[in-house]
Design a protein around this motif. Sequence first.
Motif, PDB file in Angstrom:
ATOM      1  N   GLU A 152     -62.186  17.020   9.459  1.00 26.02           N
ATOM      2  CA  GLU A 152     -62.622  15.828  10.173  1.00 26.02           C
ATOM      3  C   GLU A 152     -62.500  14.610   9.272  1.00 26.02           C
ATOM      4  O   GLU A 152     -62.284  14.733   8.061  1.00 26.02           O
ATOM      5  CB  GLU A 152     -64.080  15.978  10.624  1.00 26.02           C
ATOM      6  N   SER A 153     -62.660  13.453   9.868  1.00 21.88           N
ATOM      7  CA  SER A 153     -62.672  12.211   9.097  1.00 21.88           C
ATOM      8  C   SER A 153     -63.977  12.111   8.324  1.00 21.88           C
ATOM      9  O   SER A 153     -65.065  12.299   8.879  1.00 21.88           O
ATOM     10  CB  SER A 153     -62.528  11.004  10.024  1.00 21.88           C
ATOM     11  N   ALA A 154     -63.874  11.795   7.022  1.00 20.37           N
ATOM     12  CA  ALA A 154     -65.071  11.588   6.209  1.00 20.37           C
ATOM     13  C   ALA A 154     -65.772  10.289   6.575  1.00 20.37           C
ATOM     14  O   ALA A 154     -66.930  10.074   6.208  1.00 20.37           O
ATOM     15  CB  ALA A 154     -64.710  11.591   4.723  1.00 20.37           C
ATOM     16  N   GLU A 155     -65.071   9.419   7.303  1.00 18.80           N
ATOM     17  CA  GLU A 155     -65.625   8.117   7.684  1.00 18.80           C
ATOM     18  C   GLU A 155     -66.226   8.132   9.086  1.00 18.80           C
ATOM     19  O   GLU A 155     -66.642   7.097   9.602  1.00 18.80           O
ATOM     20  CB  GLU A 155     -64.524   7.047   7.623  1.00 18.80           C
ATOM     21  N   LYS A 177     -53.009  12.095  11.697  1.00 21.21           N
ATOM     22  CA  LYS A 177     -51.846  12.329  10.838  1.00 21.21           C
ATOM     23  C   LYS A 177     -52.303  12.741   9.440  1.00 21.21           C
ATOM     24  O   LYS A 177     -51.718  13.617   8.808  1.00 21.21           O
ATOM     25  CB  LYS A 177     -50.970  11.072  10.771  1.00 21.21           C
ATOM     26  N   LYS A 178     -53.368  12.088   8.966  1.00 25.60           N
ATOM     27  CA  LYS A 178     -53.896  12.454   7.655  1.00 25.60           C
ATOM     28  C   LYS A 178     -54.467  13.867   7.685  1.00 25.60           C
ATOM     29  O   LYS A 178     -54.281  14.660   6.759  1.00 25.60           O
ATOM     30  CB  LYS A 178     -54.980  11.462   7.235  1.00 25.60           C
ATOM     31  N   LEU A 179     -55.188  14.189   8.771  1.00 24.47           N
ATOM     32  CA  LEU A 179     -55.731  15.524   8.917  1.00 24.47           C
ATOM     33  C   LEU A 179     -54.622  16.563   8.946  1.00 24.47           C
ATOM     34  O   LEU A 179     -54.736  17.639   8.357  1.00 24.47           O
ATOM     35  CB  LEU A 179     -56.569  15.617  10.195  1.00 24.47           C
ATOM     36  N   GLU A 235     -60.329  10.358   2.534  1.00 26.10           N
ATOM     37  CA  GLU A 235     -61.009  10.011   3.784  1.00 26.10           C
ATOM     38  C   GLU A 235     -61.170  11.225   4.702  1.00 26.10           C
ATOM     39  O   GLU A 235     -61.739  11.116   5.784  1.00 26.10           O
ATOM     40  CB  GLU A 235     -60.224   8.925   4.521  1.00 26.10           C
ATOM     41  N   ILE A 236     -60.658  12.392   4.257  1.00 26.83           N
ATOM     42  CA  ILE A 236     -60.682  13.617   5.052  1.00 26.83           C
ATOM     43  C   ILE A 236     -61.657  14.606   4.422  1.00 26.83           C
ATOM     44  O   ILE A 236     -61.785  14.676   3.203  1.00 26.83           O
ATOM     45  CB  ILE A 236     -59.281  14.255   5.109  1.00 26.83           C
ATOM     46  N   GLY A 247     -61.747  12.595  16.129  1.00 30.44           N
ATOM     47  CA  GLY A 247     -60.619  13.481  15.900  1.00 30.44           C
ATOM     48  C   GLY A 247     -60.940  14.555  14.882  1.00 30.44           C
ATOM     49  O   GLY A 247     -61.665  14.325  13.908  1.00 30.44           O
ATOM     50  N   LYS A 248     -60.434  15.759  15.151  1.00 33.53           N
ATOM     51  CA  LYS A 248     -60.589  16.860  14.203  1.00 33.53           C
ATOM     52  C   LYS A 248     -59.470  17.860  14.432  1.00 33.53           C
ATOM     53  O   LYS A 248     -58.813  17.860  15.486  1.00 33.53           O
ATOM     54  CB  LYS A 248     -61.941  17.547  14.359  1.00 33.53           C
ATOM     55  N   ILE A 249     -59.233  18.689  13.440  1.00 35.09           N
ATOM     56  CA  ILE A 249     -58.255  19.758  13.551  1.00 35.09           C
ATOM     57  C   ILE A 249     -58.945  21.065  13.172  1.00 35.09           C
ATOM     58  O   ILE A 249     -59.619  21.149  12.146  1.00 35.09           O
ATOM     59  CB  ILE A 249     -57.030  19.512  12.647  1.00 35.09           C
ATOM     60  N   THR A 250     -58.798  22.075  14.029  1.00 36.91           N
ATOM     61  CA  THR A 250     -59.340  23.403  13.764  1.00 36.91           C
ATOM     62  C   THR A 250     -58.184  24.365  13.537  1.00 36.91           C
ATOM     63  O   THR A 250     -57.261  24.440  14.353  1.00 36.91           O
ATOM     64  CB  THR A 250     -60.192  23.893  14.950  1.00 36.91           C
TER      65      THR A 250
END
Length: 285
Positions: free
Chosen positions: A235-238, A6-8, A207-208, A242-245
């Motif tokens: 991607e998550s910085a942590e 959701k954040k991504l 965090e992203i 999960g990722k979004i392209t």
Amino acid sequence: MTKVLKKLSAAGMALILAFSVTACSGGDDSTAKKERSAKEILESNLKKSNDLKDVDMSVNMKYVVDTGTGDEDSEQSMDMSYDTQIADSGNDSMKMAMKAKVGISGVNVDMEAYYTDGYYYTNILNQKAKQAMDLSKIQEQMESSGDIQLPIDNYTDLKAKTDSDGNTVISYALSEDGLNEYILKFYEQLSSLSGSSSSVSSEDLEEIKVSSFTGTRTVNKDDYTVKDSIEYIMESAEGEEGKITVSMDIEYNNPGEKVSVTLPDDLSDYQESTTAGSSSSNLLQ
């Protein structure tokens, strides 16, 4: 969708809106007529883009969400095509009209979005909403801090070639640190000026990270952009799964010319909302 996705998704939509808002914003005209490097051509092009107050563009976008689970349902994609016209960008008289088609899992949804008089309007599945969002003030505030465009030093691996039409095609990558800082600042400006009550905060976006951003930009003999092709991965910085392209192809119609924006007659029927701007990202949740 997981919390990190959701954040991504919010970060991705913020980046797409950043490209729309900064596509034209007001500035200087200084095309150099000489043999130039890829960096010099791009610098001139960015100044030309900054000088534009009107833009007419057609966009095809693919948005792929990967949950990282590795099973057959781990990916969800959204295809989106839209035509957008923007006039008088950066001024109180700014207007925008967008008509889009969004495809999710084989289902197509028509969407319309408009901007005028400090309000952003959306019509999705005949649900008409509006949100206070003064984009001219966003641009003014970002310009005052020098952040309306990503600085040229953030463009790396610059190469230039000439295509069969005599245009210059510049390939590039964007540095991760500069781009992520830019997205965060833009999102903070957008949230504060629009009064958004989004459940995703600027702290969440820290965090992203955009782990990859590459593209090609085609410019004409006057250094106006005629086409952009870009792809970026979030991607998550942590290190969470999960990722979004996102991949986008953008064509600019008659760059440098005045654009006429046609708004619908029923904007007074749109209902006030504090989350109208997030409707597109809600489609992915």
